[in-house]
Design a protein around this motif. Structure first.
Motif, PDB file in Angstrom:
ATOM      1  N   GLY A  76       0.809  -1.202   0.000  1.00 31.81           N
ATOM      2  CA  GLY A  76       0.000   0.000   0.000  1.00 31.81           C
ATOM      3  C   GLY A  76       0.845   1.256   0.000  1.00 31.81           C
ATOM      4  O   GLY A  76       1.824   1.353   0.750  1.00 31.81           O
ATOM      5  N   HIS A  77       0.470   2.202  -0.847  1.00 31.89           N
ATOM      6  CA  HIS A  77       1.125   3.512  -0.887  1.00 31.89           C
ATOM      7  C   HIS A  77       0.144   4.572  -0.408  1.00 31.89           C
ATOM      8  O   HIS A  77      -1.002   4.637  -0.865  1.00 31.89           O
ATOM      9  N   ILE A  78       0.630   5.448   0.498  1.00 34.75           N
ATOM     10  CA  ILE A  78      -0.190   6.541   1.003  1.00 34.75           C
ATOM     11  C   ILE A  78       0.663   7.804   1.028  1.00 34.75           C
ATOM     12  O   ILE A  78       1.753   7.823   1.613  1.00 34.75           O
ATOM     13  N   GLY A  79       0.175   8.882   0.362  1.00 36.24           N
ATOM     14  CA  GLY A  79       0.864  10.162   0.404  1.00 36.24           C
ATOM     15  C   GLY A  79       1.622  10.495  -0.864  1.00 36.24           C
ATOM     16  O   GLY A  79       1.218  10.148  -1.975  1.00 36.24           O
ATOM     17  N   LYS A  80       2.733  11.157  -0.705  1.00 33.14           N
ATOM     18  CA  LYS A  80       3.503  11.685  -1.828  1.00 33.14           C
ATOM     19  C   LYS A  80       4.165  10.556  -2.620  1.00 33.14           C
ATOM     20  O   LYS A  80       4.775   9.658  -2.052  1.00 33.14           O
ATOM     21  N   LEU A  93      -5.920  12.882  -5.198  1.00 38.32           N
ATOM     22  CA  LEU A  93      -6.878  11.815  -5.400  1.00 38.32           C
ATOM     23  C   LEU A  93      -6.910  10.890  -4.186  1.00 38.32           C
ATOM     24  O   LEU A  93      -5.890  10.630  -3.554  1.00 38.32           O
ATOM     25  N   GLY A  94      -8.104  10.406  -3.896  1.00 39.14           N
ATOM     26  CA  GLY A  94      -8.268   9.506  -2.766  1.00 39.14           C
ATOM     27  C   GLY A  94      -8.525  10.206  -1.455  1.00 39.14           C
ATOM     28  O   GLY A  94      -8.756   9.563  -0.433  1.00 39.14           O
ATOM     29  N   LEU A  95      -8.492  11.527  -1.476  1.00 41.42           N
ATOM     30  CA  LEU A  95      -8.712  12.309  -0.261  1.00 41.42           C
ATOM     31  C   LEU A  95      -9.898  13.257  -0.433  1.00 41.42           C
ATOM     32  O   LEU A  95      -9.988  14.283   0.241  1.00 41.42           O
ATOM     33  N   GLU A  96     -10.813  12.905  -1.340  1.00 41.41           N
ATOM     34  CA  GLU A  96     -11.921  13.807  -1.658  1.00 41.41           C
ATOM     35  C   GLU A  96     -12.873  13.995  -0.478  1.00 41.41           C
ATOM     36  O   GLU A  96     -13.410  15.084  -0.275  1.00 41.41           O
ATOM     37  N   LYS A  97     -13.080  12.956   0.306  1.00 42.11           N
ATOM     38  CA  LYS A  97     -13.965  13.064   1.452  1.00 42.11           C
ATOM     39  C   LYS A  97     -13.167  13.453   2.682  1.00 42.11           C
ATOM     40  O   LYS A  97     -12.086  12.930   2.924  1.00 42.11           O
TER      41      LYS A  97
END
Length: 476
Positions: free
Chosen positions: A143-147, A193-197
């Motif tokens: 899993g990748h999260i962030g920059k 992307l992935g942080l819309e909510k």
């Protein structure tokens, strides 16, 4: 000098194949360690309490160091973001993947650039086998999260195209659009992307931490690799007002004085603490390796890297020497500290060896655990930057870096400058701040390191800039 003898007791790791991406991945018996890689952005070598800061507060990261292995001589394989991350992901030095800088390579006043720089590659090519792809072949859920800063999924160069099954917020962006929800540019033209909510006032570092905890909870029953790549503490300087006020009301340190930057570091530290607690509460602590690292040195306009010289983007220690902590309960003795040099290309073989995978196509790095166990203090490390990077000061009329290659060999470091073929030689044991150029005083050592560096340039087929810049005016 080693404070304690380092002994690593590795369990046997079995091979488990991975099914196709579109299928449900099978549960795998936990015979392989989980890997949690927490990557800070632009965090300087002395920006932690455990590394000497008397202003920034990092109790959770300091605790991580007390419970694991702290490195005094850890390096990024490049002094700025994109090439450093490309080196980590591929296990290869810059000449092999072609990401030399944050594009373009001809930054700064063209009248002051003596040479035409080498063309830069913006993204990690899809045909390279990344550490995530190598780990997936061994049964890991990645899993990748962030920059990300190495491409976009839409172009086939983003995290989902490079071995990860989970991507939250990772795209080509090199800096955050905003540290506060909705994490967009002011005109909403670009958003992560992935942080819309989210909720108004939500802080990006907190949100990425929460996403990381969610990933761990969802995958704790099978070996996982989490690449938590924070935007913090990269500019723009933004942090919750209440935390900033805390530091405004605190006496400044001898070298560290910026209250907003301090608040950003505190939020980063909070996140490390939350992840460590979650891992402990889930009962997977003994089977989980936690790595904390920075992609390059501290940015000089916002922090002070003393006693190191220079900062992010420079060829000096302040540009590439970074914090590194590794914790693995039961395998790495708590409270261990090492002066053995390691570098960003080493993570790839380290992780893949833990998973019993193959690294034959990624030849540059070494298994960190073996290097430390064998106390390989004389190992040679390399950097190659055939580009220009303008200064933060003087409106771009000066440079943080002109084209150079460099080598660290034992206690010695040589920097070769392509514009005038000059060399700088420093003894880092005696002169950590790189204040005394020994090139003229120790010609034998200069020649030894120069020959090693030129052999490496030849071996890696590193392109070097030689073409004169027709716009050069020689203005100093």
């Amino acid at each position: 000098m080693e404070k304690r003898t380092v002994r690593f007791l590795f369990c046997a790791l079995s091979f488990t194949p991975l099914v196709a991406f579109a299928q449900k991945e099978p549960r795998t018996k936990l015979t392989k360690p989980n890997i949690v890689f927490i990557l800070a952005d632009d965090l300087g070598w002395t920006d932690l309490g455990v590394m000497g800061s008397d202003y920034y507060e990092t109790p959770n990261i300091d605790r991580l160091a007390a419970e694991g292995l702290l490195f005094d001589n850890a390096y990024a394989a490049a002094a700025n973001s994109a090439p450093s991350r490309a080196c980590m992901m591929t296990g290869m030095y810059t000449p092999r993947h072609g990401v030399y800088t944050v594009s373009p390579p001809d930054r700064g006043d063209r009248r002051l650039r003596k040479l035409i720089p080498i063309a830069n590659t913006d993204d990690v090519r899809a045909d390279f086998v990344t550490m995530a792809e190598a780990l997936r072949q061994q049964g890991y859920r990645c899993g990748h999260i962030g920059k990300w800063h190495l491409g976009d999924d839409a172009d086939g160069t983003g995290p989902l195209s490079q071995g990860f099954i989970w991507n939250v917020g990772g795209n080509r962006a090199g800096s955050p659009y905003s540290y506060f929800y909705p994490y967009c540019l002011p005109d909403k033209s670009k958003c992560h992307l992935g942080l819309e909510k989210g909720t108004p006032g939500e802080y990006l570092t907190d949100r990425l931490t929460d996403e990381a905890v969610s990933f761990i909870k969802s995958h704790k029953d099978a070996p996982f690799f989490l690449h938590l790549s924070h935007h913090a503490v990269h500019t723009a300087l933004q942090a919750p007002a209440s935390v900033v006020d805390k530091y405004k009301n605190k006496p400044v340190g001898k070298y560290h004085t910026n209250p907003v930057y301090a608040a950003m570091i505190e939020k980063l530290d909070d996140g490390v603490g939350k992840i460590c607690r979650a891992i402990q509460e889930m009962g997977i602590e003994e089977n989980t390796i936690i790595i904390f690292y920075s992609d390059n040195g501290g940015s000089e306009p916002v922090t002070d890297n003393y006693p190191l010289h220079g900062g992010k983007g420079t060829p000096y220690e302040g540009g590439s020497r970074v914090p590194l902590i590794i914790k693995w309960p039961g395998k790495i003795p708590a409270g261990t500290r090492t002066s053995v040099p390691v570098i960003g290309v080493d993570f790839y073989p380290t992780f893949v060896h833990l998973a019993k995978g193959e690294t034959s196509g990624n030849p540059d790095g070494r298994d960190i655990f073996e290097v430390v166990k064998n106390k390989e203090t004389e190992r040679d490390l390399f950097w190659h930057f055939p580009a220009y990077l303008e200064s933060y000061l003087n409106g771009g009329k000066d440079f943080r870096a002109r084209p150079y290659s460099s080598i660290r060999s034992g206690d010695w470091k040589l920097i070769y400058n392509y514009e005038d073929k000059s060399m700088e030689l420093y003894n880092l044991k005696e002169d950590l701040g790189e204040t005394r150029n020994m090139a003229g005083l120790n010609p034998q050592k200069k020649e030894e390191l120069y020959n090693k560096l030129m052999k490496w340039i030849d071996d890696t087929h590193a392109p070097v800039p030689t073409e004169p810049n027709p716009y050069y005016q020689g203005i100093k």
